[in-house]
Design an enzyme around this catalytic site. Structure first.
Site, short mmCIF file in Angstrom:
data_model
loop_
_atom_site.label_atom_id
_atom_site.label_comp_id
_atom_site.label_asym_id
_atom_site.label_seq_id
_atom_site.Cartn_x
_atom_site.Cartn_y
_atom_site.Cartn_z
N HIS A 197 0.84 -1.19 0.00
CA HIS A 197 0.00 0.00 0.00
C HIS A 197 0.88 1.24 0.00
CE1 HIS A 197 -2.35 3.17 2.36
NE2 HIS A 197 -2.96 3.08 1.20
N SER A 198 0.57 2.21 -0.86
CA SER A 198 1.27 3.48 -0.90
C SER A 198 2.78 3.27 -1.07
CB SER A 198 0.94 4.29 0.36
OG SER A 198 1.41 5.61 0.27
N TRP A 199 3.60 3.80 -0.14
CA TRP A 199 5.05 3.62 -0.24
C TRP A 199 5.44 2.14 -0.25
CZ3 TRP A 199 8.52 1.43 3.27
CH2 TRP A 199 9.88 1.57 2.93
N GLY A 200 4.58 1.26 0.27
CA GLY A 200 4.87 -0.17 0.28
C GLY A 200 5.12 -0.75 -1.10
#
Length: 208
Positions: free
Chosen positions: A78-81
């Site tokens: 998710h997002s930066w992941g």
């Protein structure tokens, strides 16, 4: 776990730990899947954030998958992941069923996270350089940009749960210079949602 159809490995975005995926993990397990929530180095309460780089996050994701001897893995970021799951993917390719980018950054080769948005690149680099441990924090005034749909009370609770993000992990991009040659287009799924409620998009088939 041979009776489990799929194992979801859930990697959170910046400033968050595995706690952000717990409601999703509970629903996945109730549906008959296995689910592992990951807290990356430097993002647990009390962790040191000094000297951490993107490679540390990638190594952690790979280590969790290999040490647990997981297979048929749906690796979700998710997002930066999106950055650490991309770096980990080629190293655990034989263990992967799918890679899911849920409202996540899909890294371009050679482009670090801090340069994803040129309007904020200089601000982020200055914040990293000014921090004693190279971390970047979120102010409450910035929280509505992350969770705009939440009421103020929930936004304040969310803010209290966030920890400073190791900033060097957003600057390093060398880990992505290795081509993901062992993966095909069938491995990838990209999910974009106007809501940060993740569970509705990950329940059921990983290819939804």
């Amino acid at each position: 776990m041979s009776d489990i159809s799929t194992t979801f490995v859930l990697v959170p975005g910046a400033w968050q730990g595995g706690w952000s995926w717990q409601p999703v993990a509970q629903r996945l397990r109730a549906a008959g899947h296995a689910a592992v929530t990951i807290t990356l180095p430097g993002l647990a309460d009390g962790d040191s954030r000094s000297g951490l780089h993107l490679s540390d996050a990638v190594d952690h994701v790979v280590g969790e998958i290999e040490q647990r001897d997981l297979s048929d893995v749906v690796l979700v970021g998710h997002s930066w992941g999106g950055y650490p799951i991309t770096g980990a993917a080629h190293r655990v390719a034989r263990r992967l069923a799918k890679i899911v980018y849920f409202n996540a950054f899909v890294p371009a080769r050679g482009v670090p996270f801090v340069d994803e948005n040129q309007d904020y690149a200089a601000i982020l680099r200055a914040a990293i350089d000014a921090s004693p441990d190279g971390s970047v924090s979120v102010t409450f005034e910035q929280v509505p940009m992350l969770v705009p749909e939440l009421p103020e009370a929930a936004q304040r609770l969310f803010h209290e749960l966030l920890v400073p993000q190791p900033g060097r992990a957003g600057q390093c991009c060398g880990v992505f210079m290795v081509a993901v040659k062992t993966l095909t287009n069938d491995h990838f799924r990209f999910i974009v949602s106007p809501s940060t409620h993740k569970a509705a998009h990950l329940r059921g088939s990983p290819s939804a």
